[in-house]
Design a protein around this motif. Structure first.
Motif, PDB file in Angstrom:
ATOM      1  N   ARG A   1      13.137   5.392 -11.654  1.00 28.36           N
ATOM      2  CA  ARG A   1      12.002   4.524 -11.268  1.00 28.36           C
ATOM      3  C   ARG A   1      11.481   4.198 -12.645  1.00 28.36           C
ATOM      4  O   ARG A   1      10.924   5.003 -13.278  1.00 28.36           O
ATOM      5  CB  ARG A   1      11.163   5.184 -10.269  1.00 28.36           C
ATOM      6  CG  ARG A   1      10.311   4.182  -9.738  1.00 28.36           C
ATOM      7  CD  ARG A   1       9.052   5.090  -8.693  1.00 28.36           C
ATOM      8  NE  ARG A   1       9.862   5.376  -7.561  1.00 28.36           N
ATOM      9  CZ  ARG A   1       9.866   4.575  -6.450  1.00 28.36           C
ATOM     10  NH1 ARG A   1       9.384   3.309  -6.627  1.00 28.36           N
ATOM     11  NH2 ARG A   1      10.753   4.921  -5.260  1.00 28.36           N
TER      12      ARG A   1
ATOM     13  N   ASN B   1      14.415  -3.144  -8.613  1.00 25.93           N
ATOM     14  CA  ASN B   1      13.973  -3.880  -7.229  1.00 25.93           C
ATOM     15  C   ASN B   1      12.417  -3.640  -7.543  1.00 25.93           C
ATOM     16  O   ASN B   1      11.931  -3.357  -8.655  1.00 25.93           O
ATOM     17  CB  ASN B   1      14.083  -3.024  -6.080  1.00 25.93           C
ATOM     18  CG  ASN B   1      13.372  -1.472  -5.809  1.00 25.93           C
ATOM     19  OD1 ASN B   1      12.527  -1.431  -6.549  1.00 25.93           O
ATOM     20  ND2 ASN B   1      13.989  -0.717  -5.069  1.00 25.93           N
ATOM     21  N   ASP B   2      11.714  -4.536  -6.699  1.00 29.67           N
ATOM     22  CA  ASP B   2      10.122  -4.819  -6.884  1.00 29.67           C
ATOM     23  C   ASP B   2       9.410  -3.620  -6.939  1.00 29.67           C
ATOM     24  O   ASP B   2       8.251  -3.574  -7.402  1.00 29.67           O
ATOM     25  CB  ASP B   2       9.645  -5.829  -5.881  1.00 29.67           C
ATOM     26  CG  ASP B   2      10.420  -7.106  -5.864  1.00 29.67           C
ATOM     27  OD1 ASP B   2      10.674  -7.642  -6.954  1.00 29.67           O
ATOM     28  OD2 ASP B   2      10.583  -7.761  -4.779  1.00 29.67           O
ATOM     29  N   ASP B   3       9.790  -2.263  -6.469  1.00 24.47           N
ATOM     30  CA  ASP B   3       9.275  -1.165  -6.578  1.00 24.47           C
ATOM     31  C   ASP B   3       9.427  -0.447  -7.734  1.00 24.47           C
ATOM     32  O   ASP B   3       9.069   0.935  -7.927  1.00 24.47           O
ATOM     33  CB  ASP B   3       9.674  -0.292  -5.461  1.00 24.47           C
ATOM     34  CG  ASP B   3       8.952  -1.006  -3.905  1.00 24.47           C
ATOM     35  OD1 ASP B   3       8.036  -1.673  -4.024  1.00 24.47           O
ATOM     36  OD2 ASP B   3       9.656  -0.665  -2.886  1.00 24.47           O
TER      37      ASP B   3
END
Length: 80
Positions: A59, A33-35
């Motif tokens: 992440r 995702n964008d994060d």
């Protein structure tokens, strides 16, 4: 949301959270995702039921690394 999918052969198997080790023709899907949060899922090629790889939240520091990390995972999971 960026999504990558690759079919590969795992001769020694891949550990999953739900059913333990699976092997053979497998498909790995990673979503970022964008994060930078990565979602990792694996299944038998052509099957409908997906499994997760063990571990905590994955992440990326930089979402542009998603493709490289996906390819690296495939190469590690398929090696003999």
């Amino acid at each position: 949301m960026d999504k990558k999918s690759t079919v590969f052969t795992a001769t020694h198997g891949v550990m999953t959270t739900e059913v333990g080790v699976i092997s053979g023709a497998l498909e790995l899907v990673t979503e970022c995702n964008d994060d930078g949060v990565l979602t990792l899922a694996i299944t038998y090629a052509g099957a409908a039921e997906w499994y997760t790889l063990p571990g905590e939240e994955y992440r990326l520091y930089d979402v542009r690394d998603h493709e490289v990390v996906h390819e690296m995972l495939v190469r590690v999971l398929e090696r003999p």
